[in-house]
Design a protein around this motif. Structure first.
Motif, PDB file in Angstrom:
ATOM      1  N   LEU A   1      40.733  -9.958  46.144  1.00  0.00           N
ATOM      2  CA  LEU A   1      41.379  -9.167  47.189  1.00  0.00           C
ATOM      3  C   LEU A   1      42.030  -7.918  46.610  1.00  0.00           C
ATOM      4  CD1 LEU A   1      43.071 -11.692  49.631  1.00  0.00           C
ATOM      5  CD2 LEU A   1      41.756  -9.673  50.267  1.00  0.00           C
TER       6      LEU A   1
ATOM      7  N   PHE B   1      39.467  -5.366  46.019  1.00  0.00           N
ATOM      8  CA  PHE B   1      39.003  -4.816  47.287  1.00  0.00           C
ATOM      9  C   PHE B   1      40.000  -3.792  47.824  1.00  0.00           C
ATOM     10  CE2 PHE B   1      38.988  -5.478  52.015  1.00  0.00           C
ATOM     11  CZ  PHE B   1      37.807  -4.789  52.263  1.00  0.00           C
ATOM     12  N   LEU B   2      41.293  -4.123  47.746  1.00  0.00           N
ATOM     13  CA  LEU B   2      42.305  -3.264  48.359  1.00  0.00           C
ATOM     14  C   LEU B   2      42.799  -2.163  47.426  1.00  0.00           C
ATOM     15  CD1 LEU B   2      44.102  -6.076  50.319  1.00  0.00           C
ATOM     16  CD2 LEU B   2      42.942  -4.113  51.319  1.00  0.00           C
TER      17      LEU B   2
ATOM     18  N   PHE C   1      41.633   3.111  44.999  1.00  0.00           N
ATOM     19  CA  PHE C   1      42.659   3.947  44.365  1.00  0.00           C
ATOM     20  C   PHE C   1      42.390   4.100  42.873  1.00  0.00           C
ATOM     21  CE2 PHE C   1      44.897   2.232  48.055  1.00  0.00           C
ATOM     22  CZ  PHE C   1      45.334   3.405  48.627  1.00  0.00           C
TER      23      PHE C   1
ATOM     24  N   MET D   1      57.307   6.788  55.353  1.00  0.00           N
ATOM     25  CA  MET D   1      55.861   6.739  55.221  1.00  0.00           C
ATOM     26  C   MET D   1      55.200   7.570  56.299  1.00  0.00           C
ATOM     27  SD  MET D   1      54.795   2.923  54.035  1.00  0.00           S
ATOM     28  CE  MET D   1      55.494   1.918  55.247  1.00  0.00           C
TER      29      MET D   1
ATOM     30  N   ASN E   1      53.219  11.084  55.504  1.00  0.00           N
ATOM     31  CA  ASN E   1      51.775  11.078  55.683  1.00  0.00           C
ATOM     32  C   ASN E   1      51.286  11.860  56.892  1.00  0.00           C
ATOM     33  OD1 ASN E   1      51.504   9.445  53.441  1.00  0.00           O
ATOM     34  ND2 ASN E   1      51.680   7.552  54.622  1.00  0.00           N
TER      35      ASN E   1
ATOM     36  N   PHE F   1      58.004   3.432  47.580  1.00  0.00           N
ATOM     37  CA  PHE F   1      57.786   2.076  48.094  1.00  0.00           C
ATOM     38  C   PHE F   1      58.059   1.030  47.014  1.00  0.00           C
ATOM     39  CE2 PHE F   1      54.851  -1.534  48.540  1.00  0.00           C
ATOM     40  CZ  PHE F   1      55.398  -2.089  49.681  1.00  0.00           C
TER      41      PHE F   1
ATOM     42  N   GLN G   1      60.834  -1.694  47.912  1.00  0.00           N
ATOM     43  CA  GLN G   1      60.125  -2.739  48.645  1.00  0.00           C
ATOM     44  C   GLN G   1      60.942  -4.012  48.816  1.00  0.00           C
ATOM     45  OE1 GLN G   1      57.208  -5.021  46.903  1.00  0.00           O
ATOM     46  NE2 GLN G   1      57.405  -4.217  44.845  1.00  0.00           N
TER      47      GLN G   1
ATOM     48  N   LEU H   1      62.280  -6.490  56.880  1.00  0.00           N
ATOM     49  CA  LEU H   1      61.152  -6.705  57.779  1.00  0.00           C
ATOM     50  C   LEU H   1      61.161  -8.139  58.285  1.00  0.00           C
ATOM     51  CD1 LEU H   1      58.771  -4.928  58.721  1.00  0.00           C
ATOM     52  CD2 LEU H   1      57.374  -6.087  57.024  1.00  0.00           C
ATOM     53  N   ALA H   2      61.388  -9.074  57.371  1.00  0.00           N
ATOM     54  CA  ALA H   2      61.420 -10.479  57.756  1.00  0.00           C
ATOM     55  C   ALA H   2      62.544 -10.710  58.767  1.00  0.00           C
ATOM     56  CB  ALA H   2      61.618 -11.361  56.534  1.00  0.00           C
TER      57      ALA H   2
ATOM     58  N   MET I   1      45.271 -14.023  54.537  1.00  0.00           N
ATOM     59  CA  MET I   1      45.899 -13.377  53.380  1.00  0.00           C
ATOM     60  C   MET I   1      47.356 -13.782  53.259  1.00  0.00           C
ATOM     61  SD  MET I   1      44.357  -9.542  53.420  1.00  0.00           S
ATOM     62  CE  MET I   1      45.667  -8.755  52.526  1.00  0.00           C
TER      63      MET I   1
ATOM     64  N   THR J   1      52.416  -6.598  46.600  1.00  0.00           N
ATOM     65  CA  THR J   1      52.584  -5.144  46.523  1.00  0.00           C
ATOM     66  C   THR J   1      51.229  -4.451  46.504  1.00  0.00           C
ATOM     67  OG1 THR J   1      54.558  -5.566  45.237  1.00  0.00           O
ATOM     68  CG2 THR J   1      53.717  -3.322  45.236  1.00  0.00           C
TER      69      THR J   1
ATOM     70  N   PHE K   1      48.429  -5.454  47.700  1.00  0.00           N
ATOM     71  CA  PHE K   1      47.755  -5.538  48.992  1.00  0.00           C
ATOM     72  C   PHE K   1      48.361  -4.573  50.001  1.00  0.00           C
ATOM     73  CE2 PHE K   1      46.626 -10.301  48.217  1.00  0.00           C
ATOM     74  CZ  PHE K   1      45.847  -9.900  47.142  1.00  0.00           C
ATOM     75  N   TYR K   2      49.580  -4.124  49.723  1.00  0.00           N
ATOM     76  CA  TYR K   2      50.254  -3.237  50.667  1.00  0.00           C
ATOM     77  C   TYR K   2      49.957  -1.762  50.401  1.00  0.00           C
ATOM     78  CZ  TYR K   2      53.763  -2.543  54.283  1.00  0.00           C
ATOM     79  OH  TYR K   2      54.400  -2.236  55.458  1.00  0.00           O
ATOM     80  N   LEU K   3      49.362  -1.471  49.246  1.00  0.00           N
ATOM     81  CA  LEU K   3      49.142  -0.067  48.871  1.00  0.00           C
ATOM     82  C   LEU K   3      48.394   0.764  49.922  1.00  0.00           C
ATOM     83  CD1 LEU K   3      48.432   0.326  45.071  1.00  0.00           C
ATOM     84  CD2 LEU K   3      50.440   0.935  46.397  1.00  0.00           C
ATOM     85  N   PRO K   4      47.296   0.250  50.496  1.00  0.00           N
ATOM     86  CA  PRO K   4      46.603   1.072  51.503  1.00  0.00           C
ATOM     87  C   PRO K   4      47.490   1.423  52.690  1.00  0.00           C
ATOM     88  CG  PRO K   4      45.226  -0.765  50.818  1.00  0.00           C
ATOM     89  CD  PRO K   4      46.585  -1.004  50.229  1.00  0.00           C
ATOM     90  N   VAL K   5      48.460   0.549  53.008  1.00  0.00           N
ATOM     91  CA  VAL K   5      49.344   0.812  54.142  1.00  0.00           C
ATOM     92  C   VAL K   5      50.243   2.009  53.860  1.00  0.00           C
ATOM     93  CG1 VAL K   5      51.094  -0.182  55.655  1.00  0.00           C
ATOM     94  CG2 VAL K   5      49.340  -1.644  54.665  1.00  0.00           C
ATOM     95  N   VAL K   6      50.699   2.089  52.608  1.00  0.00           N
ATOM     96  CA  VAL K   6      51.656   3.129  52.245  1.00  0.00           C
ATOM     97  C   VAL K   6      50.993   4.508  52.177  1.00  0.00           C
ATOM     98  CG1 VAL K   6      53.289   3.843  50.466  1.00  0.00           C
ATOM     99  CG2 VAL K   6      52.956   1.428  50.937  1.00  0.00           C
TER     100      VAL K   6
ATOM    101  N   TRP L   1      40.605  -2.082  56.582  1.00  0.00           N
ATOM    102  CA  TRP L   1      40.995  -2.074  55.166  1.00  0.00           C
ATOM    103  C   TRP L   1      42.418  -1.556  55.012  1.00  0.00           C
ATOM    104  CZ3 TRP L   1      42.209   2.024  51.863  1.00  0.00           C
ATOM    105  CH2 TRP L   1      42.237   1.706  50.500  1.00  0.00           C
TER     106      TRP L   1
ATOM    107  N   LEU M   1      45.165  -4.231  56.900  1.00  0.00           N
ATOM    108  CA  LEU M   1      45.315  -5.642  56.513  1.00  0.00           C
ATOM    109  C   LEU M   1      46.689  -5.959  55.925  1.00  0.00           C
ATOM    110  CD1 LEU M   1      41.873  -6.597  54.909  1.00  0.00           C
ATOM    111  CD2 LEU M   1      42.992  -7.726  56.842  1.00  0.00           C
TER     112      LEU M   1
ATOM    113  N   TYR N   1      49.554  -4.532  56.220  1.00  0.00           N
ATOM    114  CA  TYR N   1      50.669  -4.422  57.157  1.00  0.00           C
ATOM    115  C   TYR N   1      50.838  -5.720  57.945  1.00  0.00           C
ATOM    116  CZ  TYR N   1      53.558  -2.557  60.920  1.00  0.00           C
ATOM    117  OH  TYR N   1      54.564  -2.341  61.823  1.00  0.00           O
TER     118      TYR N   1
ATOM    119  N   MET O   1      51.938  -8.722  55.875  1.00  0.00           N
ATOM    120  CA  MET O   1      53.366  -8.785  55.604  1.00  0.00           C
ATOM    121  C   MET O   1      54.138  -9.344  56.790  1.00  0.00           C
ATOM    122  SD  MET O   1      54.412  -8.351  52.740  1.00  0.00           S
ATOM    123  CE  MET O   1      53.804  -7.089  51.667  1.00  0.00           C
ATOM    124  N   LEU O   2      53.744  -8.968  58.008  1.00  0.00           N
ATOM    125  CA  LEU O   2      54.416  -9.508  59.191  1.00  0.00           C
ATOM    126  C   LEU O   2      54.196 -11.019  59.280  1.00  0.00           C
ATOM    127  CD1 LEU O   2      53.678  -6.770  61.886  1.00  0.00           C
ATOM    128  CD2 LEU O   2      55.831  -7.243  60.751  1.00  0.00           C
TER     129      LEU O   2
ATOM    130  N   ALA P   1      56.249 -12.865  56.768  1.00  0.00           N
ATOM    131  CA  ALA P   1      57.616 -13.043  57.261  1.00  0.00           C
ATOM    132  C   ALA P   1      57.664 -14.226  58.216  1.00  0.00           C
ATOM    133  CB  ALA P   1      58.092 -11.768  57.961  1.00  0.00           C
TER     134      ALA P   1
END
Lengths: 296, 293
Positions: free
Chosen positions: A41, A44-45, A49, A225, A229, A279, A283, A290-291, B89, B105, B107-112, B165, B168, B170, B173-174, B177
């Motif tokens: 994963l 993939f993510l 980058f 963010m 952006n 971030f 974080q 967020l939680a 996930m 962290t 996995f969160y990079l694309p969101v940021v 992609w 995911l 974002y 993370m919800l 929580a």
């Protein structure tokens, strides 16, 4: 379900040596499967980058090779140096910082000011305000940007940072988030402030706000963010490309130098790094907030 | 008068005034004003006339608009996939194992990252003589280059993939929580009663995660119908009208052709579609029964 729970499931005294070995083996296999999935994963993510980073460090002829290069033959910061000189990044960076800072301050202040009375005060019109806020979530304002454009021009704020920031300066979502958080503050806090003769504003500023830092962190980071952006609205409102934030400048660069892959890669890296670093440093508070916020 | 100045009501309104004022101008006013605007032929170029429902009539005869609505509805197909994958996930990163925070962290990079940057990266990864095609060929999965973004039967799905992609992390993370808010004693009590792992998931995890599923489904639904940035940067609606989504079409009519009246009418129609869809999601969840995801 996690591994710690499984440990609790196990009886304290194993019946025999064999079953313990089997259990341990099972745990090792499970751990391995989890790590393999996590790494896949992550590739993939994060892969795109890493590849971008790799491209930004490639010398020109490397980029257009066949088959396509995935790793540079040697690392070279030439792209960064050239695009930095060409684009005047410090200026775009400063534009972005101003827009982002304005957006974050507006959102944090206005959401916590507006959400506070809705959580703790008793007053006439509370239900009306509440209904109005909820109605905006049900009735979607899909064409807002057209009316926003007319409004900003009408206020003579075209081509200004205030014009860029104002339409996003307050959001119903943030107000609700703050209200949900304020509701959980014990009433004693406000009462004790009143006993000491503090004004409502002082109670809010000095007693209540410090207690809701995680929620403030969530709003700040989410808005940071989104303003960092943002590119479309700034392009619409700013006539002067000198005032563009990074993301907008990037589309501009892409339009002008589509052939210069390495430059755009380096420029993209420069534009995403600050927000990623922000971030990484914040974080912890963000996740915590967020939680708490969703739990509401 | 002085009594009113010292009352809770006054203080409350004093606190709320700046926020409500801005909301009035930038949230309520656009909703109200787009209705009369939709009844005119307002544009920057010529005089404005009242045209009644002409814009709406024209909209339903406008082939490109109908295509754009269809494309937006196709886009909504990513919602269930997005939710399923992000829940899986979240379960995965809920494991308490060393290094898990680094993975969260990552996995969160694309969101940021900005959509512009993400779109640029993917346009290169998928372009001609591209890395993805090269890798797929090396793996023996394809025999010749695939034109991911210029093939009209593929482009929309490729955009959907990129949106997914980016999103995911974002939703993960919800849901994370949500998972962490489930009291552990519930699981322990059920285990004492001899419940199996599967029953724990069905009877504790999923029901308690439901409010999160509703919330995430709604916001991803809105996001899917409003999708703009990736389409604007990557394909501009092309090839042809293959990736023309409703918000891109409204943007073209409004901000590029300055056809404000017509664009307002289109916006109201799409707004109605969104309202209907969100009511369906609400209904679906209130009825109980099977959780869709």
């Amino acid at each position: 379900m996690n591994l710690q729970d499984d440990k609790m499931l196990q009886s304290p005294l194993p019946k025999n040596e064999n079953s313990r070995i089997i259990r341990n083996l099972g745990r090792v296999v499970r751990m391995t499967v989890i790590y393999v999935l996590l790494v896949l994963l992550a590739l993939f993510l994060m892969g795109p980058f890493l590849w971008l980073l790799s491209v930004s460090l490639m010398p020109g002829r490397n980029i257009f090779s066949t088959p396509p290069a995935i790793f540079p033959t040697f690392i070279d910061f030439e792209n960064y140096a050239q695009v930095w000189q060409f684009m005047n990044f410090p200026k775009y960076m400063l534009n972005t910082v101003i827009i982002t800072a304005l957006g974050v301050i507006f959102n944090v202040v206005l959401a916590s000011l507006t959400g506070y009375p809705l959580a703790v005060f008793r007053f006439k019109g509370k239900n009306l305000v509440f209904t109005l806020l909820i109605s905006t979530m049900i009735i979607p304002s899909y064409t807002s940007f057209i009316v926003h454009y007319l409004t900003i021009q009408g206020l003579h704020l075209g081509n200004t940072y205030l014009g860029v920031v104002l339409p996003g300066a307050v959001s119903v979502f943030n107000i609700f988030l703050m209200r949900q958080t304020f509701i959980h503050i014990p009433t004693d806090v406000r009462d004790s402030g009143k006993m000491d003769g503090a004004s409502e504003f002082r109670i809010w500023w000095q007693l209540v706000l410090p207690l809701v830092k995680p929620a403030l962190a969530v709003i700040s980071l989410l808005e940071a963010m989104s303003f960092w952006n943002s590119f479309l609205w700034p392009i619409v409102i700013l006539n002067d490309t000198e005032l563009y934030p990074l993301a907008a400048a990037l589309t501009y660069l892409n339009g002008q130098f589509a052939y210069n892959f390495g430059w755009i890669a380096a420029g993209t890296m420069i534009s995403v790094l600050p927000i990623i670093i922000l971030f990484l440093f914040t974080q912890r508070y963000y996740m915590e907030g967020l939680a708490g916020a969703v739990k509401g | 008068m002085t009594k009113w100045l010292r009352s809770e009501s006054f203080t409350a309104w004093a606190f709320m005034t700046p926020g409500l004022l801005l909301l009035a101008v930038f949230v309520f006013w656009p909703i109200i004003y787009s209705i009369p605007l939709a009844l005119t032929d307002y544009s920057v170029i010529s005089d404005t006339h009242y045209v009644g429902l002409d814009n709406f009539e024209a909209a339903f005869k406008d082939r490109n608009f109908l295509i754009s609505i269809w494309n937006s509805l196709v886009y909504v197909l990513i919602v269930p996939f997005l939710q399923i994958f992000s829940i899986l996930m979240a379960v995965l990163v809920n494991s308490r194992i060393p290094g898990i925070k680094i993975f969260r962290t990552t996995f969160y990079l694309p969101v940021v990252t900005s959509m512009v940057a993400v779109a640029l990266i993917w346009s290169w990864l998928l372009g001609n003589n591209s890395v993805v095609n090269y890798l797929l060929m090396q793996a023996g999965l394809i025999s010749k280059d695939i034109h991911w973004l210029s093939d009209s039967s593929l482009a929309l799905y490729v955009l959907m993939f990129i949106t997914m992609w980016k999103g995911l992390g974002y939703y993960m993370m919800l849901y994370l929580a949500g998972l962490q808010n489930i009291p552990q004693d519930l699981y322990e009590a059920a285990r004492v009663d001899g419940a199996s792992r599967w029953r724990l998931i069905v009877h504790i995890t999923l029901p308690l995660l439901r409010p999160y599923v509703l919330f995430c489904t709604l916001i991803s639904l809105m996001a899917a119908i409003r999708v703009f940035d990736e389409v604007y940067v990557l394909t501009k609606g092309g090839p042809g009208t293959a990736t023309l989504t409703s918000s891109l079409y409204i943007f073209q009519k409004g901000m590029e052709q300055f056809n404000f009246g017509y664009a307002s009418a289109l916006g109201l129609i799409v707004g109605a579609v969104i309202a209907v869809l969100s009511i369906i999601v609400f209904r679906f969840n209130r009825k109980g029964g099977v959780n869709p995801y």
